[in-house]
Every structure is written in C-alpha cells, then in structure tokens.
Design a protein around this motif. Structure first.
Motif, PDB file in Angstrom:
ATOM      1  N   HIS A  31      38.102  53.596  48.577  1.00 20.06           N
ATOM      2  CA  HIS A  31      38.312  52.930  47.033  1.00 20.06           C
ATOM      3  C   HIS A  31      38.512  53.539  46.489  1.00 20.06           C
ATOM      4  CE1 HIS A  31      37.335  48.729  46.748  1.00 20.06           C
ATOM      5  NE2 HIS A  31      36.294  48.903  45.871  1.00 20.06           N
ATOM      6  N   ASN A  32      37.897  54.451  46.391  1.00 23.15           N
ATOM      7  CA  ASN A  32      38.688  56.306  45.324  1.00 23.15           C
ATOM      8  C   ASN A  32      40.471  56.670  45.733  1.00 23.15           C
ATOM      9  OD1 ASN A  32      37.028  54.861  43.773  1.00 23.15           O
ATOM     10  ND2 ASN A  32      35.175  56.213  44.148  1.00 23.15           N
TER      11      ASN A  32
ATOM     12  N   ASP B 646      49.355  55.512  50.296  1.00 25.51           N
ATOM     13  CA  ASP B 646      48.588  54.902  51.200  1.00 25.51           C
ATOM     14  C   ASP B 646      49.766  54.167  51.995  1.00 25.51           C
ATOM     15  OD1 ASP B 646      45.453  53.973  50.594  1.00 25.51           O
ATOM     16  OD2 ASP B 646      47.079  54.299  48.676  1.00 25.51           O
ATOM     17  N   ILE B 649      51.101  57.052  54.229  1.00 26.77           N
ATOM     18  CA  ILE B 649      50.192  56.756  55.593  1.00 26.77           C
ATOM     19  C   ILE B 649      49.968  55.778  56.701  1.00 26.77           C
ATOM     20  CG2 ILE B 649      47.646  57.303  56.134  1.00 26.77           C
ATOM     21  CD1 ILE B 649      47.677  58.597  53.581  1.00 26.77           C
ATOM     22  N   THR B 650      50.413  54.658  56.225  1.00 24.12           N
ATOM     23  CA  THR B 650      50.043  53.528  56.298  1.00 24.12           C
ATOM     24  C   THR B 650      51.288  53.501  57.603  1.00 24.12           C
ATOM     25  OG1 THR B 650      49.177  52.437  54.903  1.00 24.12           O
ATOM     26  CG2 THR B 650      49.576  51.292  56.983  1.00 24.12           C
ATOM     27  N   ASP B 722      36.677  46.674  37.006  1.00 22.11           N
ATOM     28  CA  ASP B 722      35.890  45.387  37.381  1.00 22.11           C
ATOM     29  C   ASP B 722      35.798  45.857  39.257  1.00 22.11           C
ATOM     30  OD1 ASP B 722      36.173  43.892  35.023  1.00 22.11           O
ATOM     31  OD2 ASP B 722      38.004  42.633  35.413  1.00 22.11           O
ATOM     32  N   GLY B 723      36.738  46.129  39.711  1.00 27.50           N
ATOM     33  CA  GLY B 723      36.810  46.906  41.034  1.00 27.50           C
ATOM     34  C   GLY B 723      36.004  48.045  41.712  1.00 27.50           C
ATOM     35  N   PHE B 724      35.507  48.503  40.990  1.00 23.69           N
ATOM     36  CA  PHE B 724      34.742  50.027  40.913  1.00 23.69           C
ATOM     37  C   PHE B 724      35.706  50.942  41.744  1.00 23.69           C
ATOM     38  CE2 PHE B 724      31.511  46.752  39.987  1.00 23.69           C
ATOM     39  CZ  PHE B 724      30.980  47.319  38.793  1.00 23.69           C
ATOM     40  N   GLY B 725      36.849  50.853  41.592  1.00 23.41           N
ATOM     41  CA  GLY B 725      38.259  51.849  42.347  1.00 23.41           C
ATOM     42  C   GLY B 725      38.949  52.278  42.262  1.00 23.41           C
ATOM     43  N   ARG B 726      38.725  53.561  42.265  1.00 17.11           N
ATOM     44  CA  ARG B 726      40.379  53.777  41.863  1.00 17.11           C
ATOM     45  C   ARG B 726      41.656  54.017  42.042  1.00 17.11           C
ATOM     46  NH1 ARG B 726      36.555  58.190  40.625  1.00 17.11           N
ATOM     47  NH2 ARG B 726      37.136  59.190  42.116  1.00 17.11           N
ATOM     48  N   ASN B 727      41.732  53.682  44.185  1.00 23.42           N
ATOM     49  CA  ASN B 727      42.443  53.552  44.765  1.00 23.42           C
ATOM     50  C   ASN B 727      43.085  52.067  44.135  1.00 23.42           C
ATOM     51  OD1 ASN B 727      44.659  52.501  46.269  1.00 23.42           O
ATOM     52  ND2 ASN B 727      43.207  53.442  48.456  1.00 23.42           N
ATOM     53  N   ASN B 730      44.155  49.716  47.911  1.00 23.56           N
ATOM     54  CA  ASN B 730      42.752  49.526  48.221  1.00 23.56           C
ATOM     55  C   ASN B 730      41.779  48.072  47.512  1.00 23.56           C
ATOM     56  OD1 ASN B 730      39.415  50.146  49.124  1.00 23.56           O
ATOM     57  ND2 ASN B 730      40.849  50.139  50.867  1.00 23.56           N
ATOM     58  N   VAL B 731      41.430  48.413  46.286  1.00 26.04           N
ATOM     59  CA  VAL B 731      41.107  47.504  45.164  1.00 26.04           C
ATOM     60  C   VAL B 731      41.403  45.964  45.654  1.00 26.04           C
ATOM     61  CG1 VAL B 731      40.219  46.827  42.906  1.00 26.04           C
ATOM     62  CG2 VAL B 731      39.852  49.608  44.044  1.00 26.04           C
ATOM     63  N   LEU B 733      43.808  45.260  47.556  1.00 25.88           N
ATOM     64  CA  LEU B 733      43.300  44.285  49.081  1.00 25.88           C
ATOM     65  C   LEU B 733      41.968  43.432  49.322  1.00 25.88           C
ATOM     66  CD1 LEU B 733      45.146  47.606  51.623  1.00 25.88           C
ATOM     67  CD2 LEU B 733      45.702  44.880  51.422  1.00 25.88           C
ATOM     68  N   VAL B 734      40.330  44.831  48.908  1.00 24.85           N
ATOM     69  CA  VAL B 734      39.926  44.219  49.623  1.00 24.85           C
ATOM     70  C   VAL B 734      38.836  43.506  48.700  1.00 24.85           C
ATOM     71  CG1 VAL B 734      38.965  46.266  51.353  1.00 24.85           C
ATOM     72  CG2 VAL B 734      38.100  46.455  48.242  1.00 24.85           C
ATOM     73  N   ASP B 735      39.710  43.543  46.577  1.00 28.80           N
ATOM     74  CA  ASP B 735      38.618  42.935  46.444  1.00 28.80           C
ATOM     75  C   ASP B 735      39.415  41.593  45.344  1.00 28.80           C
ATOM     76  OD1 ASP B 735      37.225  42.274  44.226  1.00 28.80           O
ATOM     77  OD2 ASP B 735      35.551  44.521  43.462  1.00 28.80           O
ATOM     78  N   ALA B 738      40.795  39.753  48.311  1.00 30.67           N
ATOM     79  CA  ALA B 738      41.059  39.870  49.411  1.00 30.67           C
ATOM     80  C   ALA B 738      40.412  38.917  50.455  1.00 30.67           C
ATOM     81  CB  ALA B 738      38.721  40.192  49.530  1.00 30.67           C
TER      82      ALA B 738
END
Lengths: 140, 767
Positions: A31-32, B646, B649-650, B722-727, B730-731, B733-735, B738
């Motif tokens: 997430h980070n 990201d 890597i993928t 809002d998403g509590f994430g720095r990536n 990923n935020v 993708l999952v928020d 979603a």
C-alpha cells in the motif's frame, strides 16, 4: 516433471521459504511501497513453480494449503466480501473502511478493507497461475 | 431492512455447513430465518394499514443514481409476507420431502437465495436494483428447475425458462431505463405520481411495450405461457414456491406497482385485459384436461396469472381490490395444493390422476385439506377463493371497456376451473383404491403442516374477510390504485349476477367433470394442433435457428488459426482508427525533436527494435523465445526509467512465468517448421508495418495534444488522505478502482478455468 538436479533441489529448500516470505512482504508493504497483491501473487506462484521443477507436482501441491482452483474461488469471495461492510455503514458499495488496532508492544496497526481485497487479489493470482502451471505439468 | 433482504444470502452461505453439523435439524433451523422475517414484516402491519409507508435508502452507485432503496407499503408488504410466510413452510417441507437427498444442501442454498432475491424485488424502490433482483430470481429459478441436473429433460426445461424470462428481462431493463430517463428519477416512489408527464411523452408506447414484455414473460402470459408447465421438472417444493406462489407473480407485482403511473389508458387496458383474459381461459382449459397433478396445477397457475393481469388492466378500484383478493386466495390454495401433490408423491410414489385413486381412507387429513383447497380453487362458499371470484366477476361485469367479451371469458374460465378443482379434489381420494406404485407410507407432520395451515387460512379469511382486509388488503389495493380504496369484502352480498354466474359455472363444471374422459378425448385435437403450430413450436424453431447461426458464424470468425485472428483484430483496429480520424477531419499534428531524447533511451529503443526483428526472423524456437524475453525485459526497463516500478516488477514477473509456461509446453511442440510461403510472409510483414505505423502515429499525436486534464493529479492528491497509502498504483487498484480490479481478477479466474478445462478435455480425448 523432475529435473533430478541435486543443486536445484538443495538450493530450492532454502529459496522456497525465502521467496514465500518475500511475497508476503510485498503483499503487506504494497500500500505504501512498490508491491501489492498482484505482484506478490506472481512471486508466490513463481516460488511454487520453482519447487515444482526442483521436486515434482505432488510436492508443489503440498505447499499450498488448498487446491489452486479453490484458492481462486476463495480469493474472489474475499474480494466481494471486503466490499460489503461499507453498505452497512451507509456508504456506497466498495467504499474503503479503516480501523486501528492498538497492539501491546508493536504499537498501532491500521487495518482496512482494501487490505482484505488485496489478499483476495493475491489468492486469485496464485490460484490462477498455479492452476495452469500444475495442470500443464501433470498432463502427459 | 437491508439486513432483512440480504440475510437470505448470508444464511444461504451457511446452509451447507449447517447440514454437515446437524443434517437432521438443518431444515427446521433454516426455516427460522423466513419465520423471523415474517414476524418482522408482520410487526410493520399496524403502521402500513394506517396508510403509512417506510422508505430506506443506501447509496450503491450514486453516480449512476443506482441505490439500494427499499419501500414498504401495502403492496410490497403483502408480497413480503407471502414470500416469507410460504417460504417458512416450503423450507420445512423440502427438508423432509427430499430428506437424505445428496444435493439437499444445494437446494436449501438456492431456495434461500431465491427468497432473498424475491424479497429484494418486491421491496426495491430503485428501478435498477429491482431489475438486478428480478434477474437474480430468474437465475435461481433456472438452477432450481434444473436441480435434477442429470435429467436431460430438466436441463432443457430449465434452459427454456431461463431464455424466456431473461429474454423478457432484457426488454424490461431497456423499458425501466427509459422509464427512469423519461421520469427523471430511478426511484419508484418519485415516478408514481408523474402519470400525466410520463404518458404524454412520445416514447411512452415503446417504453410500455418493453416493460410489458418483461412482465408477460415472467408471469407466463400467452404466448409465453409454455415455459411454466415445463418448469414442473423442478422438485415439488420448488414448484410450489417459485412457480406458483411467488416468482411468477413478479410480473404481476410489477404491473400492479406501475399501474398508477402507466395505467388508465386504452392501450394498457386493451393489452392487459385481452392478454390476461386469453391466458386465463387457455390456462384453465389446458388444466381441465391434464392428467398429471403438477401439470394441472401449473396450468391453473397460468389461469390465475392471466386473471390477475386482466384485473390490473381494468384498473378500476373494484378490479384492483379483486386482484389483491385473488392473489392472496391463489397463493394460499395453490401453495397448499402443490404441497399436497408432494405429499401424495411421498406417500404413494405417483403424481398422476390416472394411477392414484381411493386414498381418502388412508390419508384422511390430506384428503380433507385437498378438498378444502380445491373448493377455494373452484370458488365455493365459504372459502376465500369464493370471495375473490365474486369480486373478479363483479369487476369484469363493470369493466370500463370490453365488458361483454371479458365476461364471457371469465364465465368460461370459472366453469373449467370448477372441473379442474373437482379433478384434484375428487379423483385421487375417492373411488375404488388402486395399488400404489411404491409401498404406502404416512406423511410426517413436517409435510402436512404447510398445506393444513395455508388451507385453514383460506377458510378463516373466507369466514372473516373483514380482518385481512383491514389489516393489509385494503392498504395493498390502495398502493396499487394510487389512492385510497375500500374493497368491502364480504362473504354474502345477496343474490346478484356474479352469484348466479358462479352457480351456473358450478353446475356446468360439475357436468364436465362427470364426463371428464370424454372431455379429454373430445379436446385431444387441440393438443396435436398446438404441437405443430403453438408458441412452444415457435420457440423450438427460433432456438434451432439461433444455434445454426452461431455454428455458422463460429466457423467463419473462429477458424482456429491464430494468424487469422490476429490479422482480423489488428486490421479492424487500424481501420477504425483511420475511419475515426477521417470522420473528424482531424489531421495528426505532432512535433518530434530528436534532441529531447537521451542517449540511453536510444539504446533501449534500439534493443527493443532489434529484439523484435530477431524474433520475427529467427528459425529456431528457442531463439524466438529468447528474443521475446528480451523484448519483455526491455519494456520492463522502460517502465522503471519512467518511474513506474510496480509496472516494471509486474512485467519482469510475467516474463519469468512465461518462461516457466514455455518450458512446460516446449518439448511437447512439434519441430520448428516454416509452413508459410514467401508471399504470405511478405503479407504478414506488411500487416505488421501498417499496424505498427498506425500506432506510432497515434501515440505521437495523442501525446502532442491534450483535450482533457489528466486525472493523475487527482490520485496523487487523494491517495494519502483518502486511501491511506503512498503507493498510488496500489491505492488505485484496491481502493479508488476496486470494482475494476474485481472485474479483472474475475477475468483472470475465468481464463484459468478455461485453460484448465481445455487441458482436462484434451486429456479425456486422448483416453
């Protein structure tokens, strides 16, 4: 399929747990920092595939806690379920819900529905890739 | 309220586990859910009968005005009580009737899911969520009709029911969306008082026809009635619940619900009145000559659905009150009769009037219940069916239009109804006993509870009609009329025309029953005629045509050569790009300055191009794999350079897995051969150049012009708060996105299952 390579077998014993741990690490930091369910799932699937080459398909299946096909189902279920709590809190479907847990020694732990969703993605990716790989390997 | 609707789905998920824990008490425990729901809905009665209503809304996809909003008024509460009340008995009944069946837990899961979907359907205030629940009932019905999935007939019947109802469902969806757009709201509660605006709209007629197509297919109106009798392939409790008491009434519910907005015009009256009357008479005619109990009940359900549609079409206060009374009466006696058919099957092993006779002495309670329920079907004093039929005849006599035609139809239907009721109320029970097909066994209380309670209610409502009227039926009729209605239900209205008509029907119907065998012989010709030119024949012809068309277009489009697929896809895409550019008279403008490009970028691009050329020219398979791998890793490098770790890597991981997959299949492939001739390879190269060139031009043009603001700044700003994430990836993708991700992992799962199926099928072919 068995490569019968002593080097690969021995190395695999050490690499497999490290790779699986690495995939969990990627999943949780996602997430980070770069990472997340998709990438972590691919790493885990690669780890099991490596084990498959070093040992055999039965050994690869033993690592998994469930049949890869079941992992797909559970992953999708988890993905959908993580979208539901928001409805009961009067928010639109799929709104993320966060809560904080205060653990004794470790400090506060922030948990949220996106984490569960990401775990669902992880399971679907692992399940899908391994369903294909294992069945291809077993087909003769 | 949300919990009331969704609890069915939640408990359904637990049902298999419950069966593993206590197979014995699972059904009674599961039946607690509908019972609890019944009580919960019942405690709303005082508020609703006082003219109140209850509305609850949860945002679902607010951007598209799709909400999970629910409305409880007289009409939806009546349906909710029927669904949960009859559902309680059905779950109990199914637990015993199919006791020990291998797939009983699956039946329970489906029944509970269906119940939840049906509750959602009748309680929905939002058109879209109503439609979603509508389709869910079609799907659960499909799975339930095909419950005995090893029986080809059951599978065919399930598929037929699905095609007819889902085909109508598509029309309904279009109609509902039109309704929402014309009325400016997707909430029923806001649409219902916009009658004049809706009906003055130029698109009113197409919209009405589309909605009617949905309602008519679901509620088995002529000419779509044929799927319902075939649906009797389902186990008896399913037929009792879905195909008589609840699901098939969804269409009727929708018509009754929309009556205040769409009704009261000549098109509505003619279409509903005539379709309903024809369905009513045809249904009961077919019922009167059926020899299978379930078949007879199915056709008489068709009759009831036709009657209800006709009454909604008339739209007068009297007709709507009669509709509500008829609906309740029918649910009570038909639910009971279906369960009695199940009891008869359980005790004797037969569901055919020709092989069961003289059971009265051995099954006294069942016989008495069957007689009372049949009397309600025939519309005889003092059962609730009598009151409903009198009200129906009364409102047909005073119909605003078509009164004479409809009265004749109604009288004939009443006559044949008496015959059908006598067949089921007399044939299996009286006369000289025939030997049973299986050793006789007494039905346990769990099987008898449902029919007995429902029949007692029929009797009680008949004797004291004022009580159900005051508690709910008046409120239900008012909701369907759009204004307050007092039905004035009473057992005795004095000697009037409807009573005389009833008496005439009784006498004529009894006479027909006395000559039942000759009646069936006399009408044999219609059956052969229907087989040749009936609507079901049309369905078969249509489906055959569809299959033939699909086979043809599969042959043409999916010829099995990857090469042709790629050429078709890529050239279509290129043609579309150029057509779009030509249509917009656009000219591609781009500025390309070589000095902007860093030296290492040249190196990467050069490697990429060289690898691609090598992959195309190589004459070895391993060489091709290596070249493709080089392309993949170079692309990954590009991602890293443009700060998308990201993606990089993928890409690397996907390349790795591709190698693993290739290793698994490589040694199984035949030797590397050049199968294509030189001109073919030149043509392929040309296609490659055209597609590649097009996309180069397109990409350059797209990066040079910017019509819209980039949305990435939104994500960058909102990711942490809002998403509590720095990536950010990923935020998203999952928020933020979603739902998209859910769709993607579903596709991934499908692909895996597809590959799995292909591998397994091939393995089986080899065996």
């Amino acid at each position: 399929m068995n490569m019968q390579s002593l080097i690969l077998r021995t190395a695999g014993q050490f690499i497999l747990p490290l790779l699986l741990l690495f995939s969990l690490f990627l999943l949780l930091r996602g997430h980070n920092e770069p990472g997340g369910g998709f990438i972590a799932g691919l790493v885990a699937a690669s780890a099991v595939s490596l084990h498959l080459f070093a040992m055999d398909t039965a050994a690869a299946r033993r690592i998994l806690l469930a049949a890869p096909r079941d992992l797909i189902g559970w992953g999708l279920t988890l993905g959908v379920v993580s979208a539901v709590p928001s409805i009961f809190l009067g928010e639109p479907f799929f709104t993320s819900i966060w809560f904080e847990l205060t653990l004794p020694v470790l400090g506060t732990l922030k948990l949220g529905t996106p984490l569960f969703f990401d775990v669902g993605v992880y399971m679907v990716v692992v399940g899908s890739v391994l369903t294909i790989v294992l069945n291809l390997a077993e087909e003769h | 309220m949300l919990l009331a609707v969704l609890s069915g789905f939640l408990i359904a998920a637990l049902a298999p586990a419950l069966y593993r824990l206590t197979p014995r008490f699972a059904a009674p425990l599961l039946a607690l859910l509908p019972a609890a729901l019944f009580i919960w809905f019942a405690q709303l009665l005082p508020q609703i009968s006082a003219g109140g209503s209850l509305r609850i809304s949860h945002a679902w996809i607010p951007g598209l005005s799709i909400n999970l909003s629910f409305l409880v008024d007289g009409l939806s509460l009546l349906f909710a009580l029927l669904i949960s009340g009859i559902g309680t008995f059905i779950i109990l009944f199914a637990g015993r009737y199919l006791g020990g069946h291998r797939d009983l837990p699956r039946l329970m899961v489906l029944l509970l899911c269906f119940m939840a979907a049906m509750l959602g359907l009748v309680l929905s205030d939002n058109l879209i969520s109503l439609f979603v629940f509508w389709e869910l009932t079609s799907i659960t019905s499909y799975l339930l009709i095909g419950f005995n999935h090893e029986d080809a007939k059951a599978r065919a019947a399930a598929l037929q029911g699905l095609f007819v109802t889902v085909g109508g469902g598509l029309a309904l969806m279009t109609g509902l969306i039109m309704l929402g757009l014309i009325g400016g709201s997707f909430e029923l509660s806001e649409l219902l008082d916009q009658r004049d605006a809706l009906q003055a709209h130029p698109l009113f007629v197409p919209m009405l026809l589309l909605i009617l197509a949905g309602a008519f297919t679901k509620s088995a109106q002529f000419p779509f009635h044929f799927w319902l009798p075939n649906a009797m392939a389902a186990p008896t409790p399913v037929s009792a619940y879905l195909h008589s008491a609840t699901m098939v009434k969804a269409g009727v519910y929708l018509l009754a619900r929309l009556q205040p907005a769409l009704g009261d015009n000549s098109l509505w009256l003619t279409l509903l009145g005539l379709t309903g009357a024809v369905t009513m008479l045809l249904g009961i005619y077919l019922a009167s000559r059926s020899t299978g109990i379930k078949q007879l009940l199915a056709y008489s359900t068709v009759m009831a659905l036709g009657t209800l549609t006709m009454l909604i079409g008339l739209g007068t206060d009297k007709a709507l009150a009669a509709m509500i009374a008829f609906l309740v009466a029918h649910s009570l006696y038909k639910g009971a009769l279906f369960m009695i058919a199940g009891v008869l099957d359980y005790s004797t092993g037969s569901k055919d009037f020709l092989t069961v006779r003289g059971m009265a002495r051995r099954m006294p309670i069942t016989t008495l219940t069957a007689i009372l329920a049949a009397l309600s079907l025939a519309g005889v004093l003092p059962l609730f069916g009598f009151i409903a039929k009198e009200m129906m005849l009364e409102s047909v006599l005073h119909a605003p239009r078509l009164a004479k035609v409809l009265t004749v139809f109604a009288f004939l239907a009443a006559t044949l109804g008496v015959t059908a009721a006598l067949v089921i109320g007399v044939r299996p029970w009286f006369g000289a006993p025939l030997p049973t097909q299986k050793p006789f066994r007494q039905a346990p209380a769990a099987l008898l509870a449902g029919p007995v309670v429902l029949t007692l209610l029929s009797l009680m409502f008949g004797l004291f009609p004022a009580w159900p009227e005051a508690t709910l039926l008046a409120a239900a009729a008012s909701a369907s009329a759009g204004h307050a209605v007092t039905p004035g239900m009473a057992l005795w209205h004095g000697v009037n025309t409807p009573l005389l008509m009833s008496l005439g029907a009784l006498v004529l119907g009894a006479l027909l029953f006395a000559r039942w065998a000759s009646w069936r012989r006399l009408t044999q010709a219609t059956e052969t005629l229907a087989l040749r030119v009936g609507p079901e024949r049309l369905y078969v012809v249509l489906m055959d045509g569809l299959v033939r068309f699909s086979a043809w277009q599969t042959r043409v489009l999916q010829n099995g050569y990857l090469r042709y697929y790629l050429i078709t896809t890529l050239m279509t895409m290129t043609a579309l790009v150029w057509t779009a550019a030509g249509l917009n008279h656009g000219s591609f403008t781009f500025h390309l300055t070589l000095s902007d490009i860093a030296p290492h970028e040249f190196v990467i691009a050069g490697t990429l191009a060289a690898a691609a050329i090598a992959a195309a020219l190589t004459s070895e398979r391993l060489g091709a794999v290596a070249a493709l791998g080089a392309i993949g890793f170079t692309v990954a490098l590009t991602y890293v350079l443009f700060s998308a770790p990201d993606l990089g890597i993928t890409q690397v991981l996907v390349e790795t897995l591709t190698v693993i997959l290739l290793v698994l299949v490589l040694f199984r492939l035949p030797g590397f051969l050049t199968l294509s001739s030189r001109p073919v390879r030149l043509f392929d190269a040309l296609v490659g150049l055209i597609v590649g060139g097009t996309f180069t031009v397109l990409l350059l043009a797209v990066t040079a012009t910017r019509y819209y603001h980039s949305i990435s700044s939104y994500f960058i700003e909102h990711s942490v708060p809002d998403g509590f994430g720095r990536n950010i990836v990923n935020v998203i993708l999952v928020d933020f996105r979603a739902l998209d991700t859910l769709g993607e992992i579903a596709v991934l799962a499908l692909a895996a299952i597809g590959v799995f199926a292909m591998i397994k099928l091939r393995a089986e072919d080899h065996r």
